[in-house]
Design a protein around this motif. Structure first.
Motif: not given
Length: 200
Positions: A40-60
């Motif tokens: 699961x992606x991290x929760x962004x401190x500012x909710x308007x900031x979208x997480x990248x579609x794929x993480x830099x490392x690890x599982x999708x």
């Protein structure tokens, strides 16, 4: 035909991710079963900031379709004050449509966690993760005491699920007993999922 179990986790320092890989190995030791690793992606401190579609490392990152596609679920999170981490809770809070449709009903599930200290809330974290899965109608699978490592471990490992004591600096290696128990949990989950799928 290979049936897949979703191994879903959130990991900040890598310890929960290591447990996820060990559980996946246990799953894949069962004939006809495979593991689908997702995070699961991290929760962004500012909710308007979208997480990248794929993480830099690890599982999708997980997609809701992963929940539908898989015949079982192994879910893991580090402990935060005796509870699951916010990113895992946030993801679960978005599964209302899957709850309404019964996408997870009758599927087996297992849990895993990592803590900084021996008494850092491993069991309460595992139980906190069990509650939403019970609401989804999932069937919980734990680790029975017939697994010898459960009685021998001096670090992690509980009947409620696999666990690891990472230490205050999150740098303690996973012990042999913790490894054995994580793989045993994966095998048990896969065996139950296979039997249920064959009866469907």
């Amino acid at each position: 035909m290979t049936r897949e179990i979703l191994v879903l986790y959130y990991s900040r320092n890598g310890n929960t991710a290591q447990l996820a890989r060990l559980i996946a190995r246990g799953i894949e030791e069962v004939p006809g079963m495979g593991a689908r690793l997702r995070q699961v992606p991290p929760v962004a401190p500012v909710t308007e900031v979208a997480q990248p579609p794929e993480p830099a490392d690890g599982a999708p990152y997980v997609d809701k379709q992963d929940l539908v596609d898989c015949v079982g679920l192994a879910m893991g999170s580090p402990t935060r004050f005796g509870n699951m981490a916010a990113p895992m809770k946030h993801f679960l809070d978005t599964t209302g449509a899957e709850w309404a449709s019964g996408a997870l009903e009758g599927k087996p599930a297992a849990l895993f966690t990592s803590t900084g200290t021996m008494h850092g809330g491993q069991e309460s974290t595992l139980l906190s993760m069990a509650i939403p899965l019970l609401h989804h109608g999932m069937l919980l699978v734990g680790i029975p005491f017939t697994e010898a490592a459960l009685s021998m471990t001096r670090t992690g490992g509980t009947p409620y699920g696999a666990s690891h004591v990472a230490g205050a600096k999150a740098d303690q290696p996973i012990s042999e007993q913790e490894r054995e128990l994580a793989r045993a949990l994966g095998r048990r989950l896969a065996d139950v999922a296979r039997r249920l799928a064959e009866q469907a």
